[in-house]
Scaffold this motif. Structure first.
Motif, short mmCIF file in Angstrom:
data_model
loop_
_atom_site.label_atom_id
_atom_site.label_comp_id
_atom_site.label_asym_id
_atom_site.label_seq_id
_atom_site.Cartn_x
_atom_site.Cartn_y
_atom_site.Cartn_z
N ILE A 61 7.97 7.88 11.99
CA ILE A 61 6.99 7.48 10.99
C ILE A 61 7.73 7.21 9.69
O ILE A 61 8.56 8.02 9.26
N GLY A 62 7.43 6.07 9.08
CA GLY A 62 8.07 5.70 7.83
C GLY A 62 7.06 5.48 6.72
O GLY A 62 5.87 5.26 6.98
N VAL A 63 7.54 5.54 5.49
CA VAL A 63 6.71 5.32 4.32
C VAL A 63 7.46 4.37 3.38
O VAL A 63 8.63 4.60 3.07
N VAL A 64 6.77 3.31 2.93
CA VAL A 64 7.37 2.34 2.02
C VAL A 64 6.47 2.23 0.80
O VAL A 64 5.26 2.07 0.92
N THR B 78 2.25 1.70 0.53
CA THR B 78 1.33 1.88 -0.59
C THR B 78 0.63 0.55 -0.88
O THR B 78 1.20 -0.53 -0.71
N GLU B 79 -0.62 0.64 -1.30
CA GLU B 79 -1.40 -0.56 -1.61
C GLU B 79 -0.72 -1.40 -2.69
O GLU B 79 -0.76 -2.63 -2.63
N THR B 80 -0.11 -0.74 -3.65
CA THR B 80 0.56 -1.43 -4.75
C THR B 80 1.64 -2.37 -4.21
O THR B 80 1.78 -3.50 -4.66
N VAL B 81 2.39 -1.90 -3.23
CA VAL B 81 3.45 -2.70 -2.61
C VAL B 81 2.85 -3.70 -1.63
O VAL B 81 3.25 -4.86 -1.58
N ILE C 85 -1.88 3.06 2.13
CA ILE C 85 -2.23 4.31 1.44
C ILE C 85 -2.27 4.05 -0.06
O ILE C 85 -1.64 3.10 -0.55
N PRO C 86 -3.00 4.86 -0.81
CA PRO C 86 -3.02 4.68 -2.26
C PRO C 86 -1.63 4.83 -2.86
O PRO C 86 -0.81 5.61 -2.37
N GLY C 87 -1.38 4.08 -3.92
CA GLY C 87 -0.11 4.18 -4.63
C GLY C 87 -0.16 5.28 -5.66
O GLY C 87 -1.10 6.08 -5.72
N SER C 88 0.84 5.33 -6.52
CA SER C 88 0.94 6.40 -7.52
C SER C 88 -0.16 6.31 -8.57
O SER C 88 -0.47 7.29 -9.22
N LYS C 89 -0.76 5.14 -8.73
CA LYS C 89 -1.81 4.98 -9.73
C LYS C 89 -3.20 5.03 -9.09
O LYS C 89 -4.18 4.62 -9.69
N LEU D 70 -6.38 0.95 -4.74
CA LEU D 70 -6.83 -0.36 -5.18
C LEU D 70 -7.99 -0.84 -4.31
O LEU D 70 -8.51 -1.93 -4.51
N GLY D 71 -8.34 -0.05 -3.29
CA GLY D 71 -9.43 -0.43 -2.39
C GLY D 71 -9.02 -1.33 -1.25
O GLY D 71 -9.83 -1.68 -0.41
N ILE D 72 -7.75 -1.71 -1.20
CA ILE D 72 -7.27 -2.64 -0.18
C ILE D 72 -7.30 -1.98 1.20
O ILE D 72 -7.73 -2.58 2.19
N GLY D 73 -6.84 -0.74 1.28
CA GLY D 73 -6.79 -0.03 2.56
C GLY D 73 -8.17 0.12 3.17
O GLY D 73 -8.37 -0.16 4.36
#
Length: 109
Positions: A6-9, A52-55, A77-81, A84-87
């Motif tokens: 499992i990775g996280v970007v 993250t949604e930001t990325v 997944i939600p970003g640090s801020k 964004l509702g994308i997920g």
């Protein structure tokens, strides 16, 4: 029993905590770095890649390329801020496609 990696970007401050869970973390600062990280993890056989949604909003084409493949599953997944509702929008879209109707929206009635 075979276990997928499992990775996280995402942006560093949003993904660094996932190191404590033993996940592979790729902190990225540009869309190009993010595309390379996701594609690299896919080539290496990762089963799940959290982005993250930001990325994700900056690498939609890359994420779309894996949408109809069994693996890797790319989960936003939600970003640090925050979110964004994308997920959630993607989840609703997939559920509606599978069920034939939007069952996740709150309906007034």
């Amino acid at each position: 029993m075979f276990m997928y990696k499992i990775g996280v970007v995402g942006e560093k401050d949003a993904v660094i905590a996932f190191l404590a869970l033993g996940l592979t973390v790729k902190a990225v600062e540009s869309p190009d770095e993010a595309m390379k990280a996701v594609d690299g993890m896919a080539r290496e056989g990762y089963g799940i890649i959290f982005v993250t949604e930001t990325v994700a909003k900056d690498i939609e084409e890359t994420i779309e390329r894996y949408k109809n493949q069994m693996l890797p599953a790319i989960i936003l997944i939600p970003g640090s801020k925050g979110s964004l509702g994308i997920g959630m929008a993607k989840i609703k879209e997939n559920v509606e496609k599978a069920v034939g109707v939007d069952i996740l929206s709150k309906k007034e009635g």
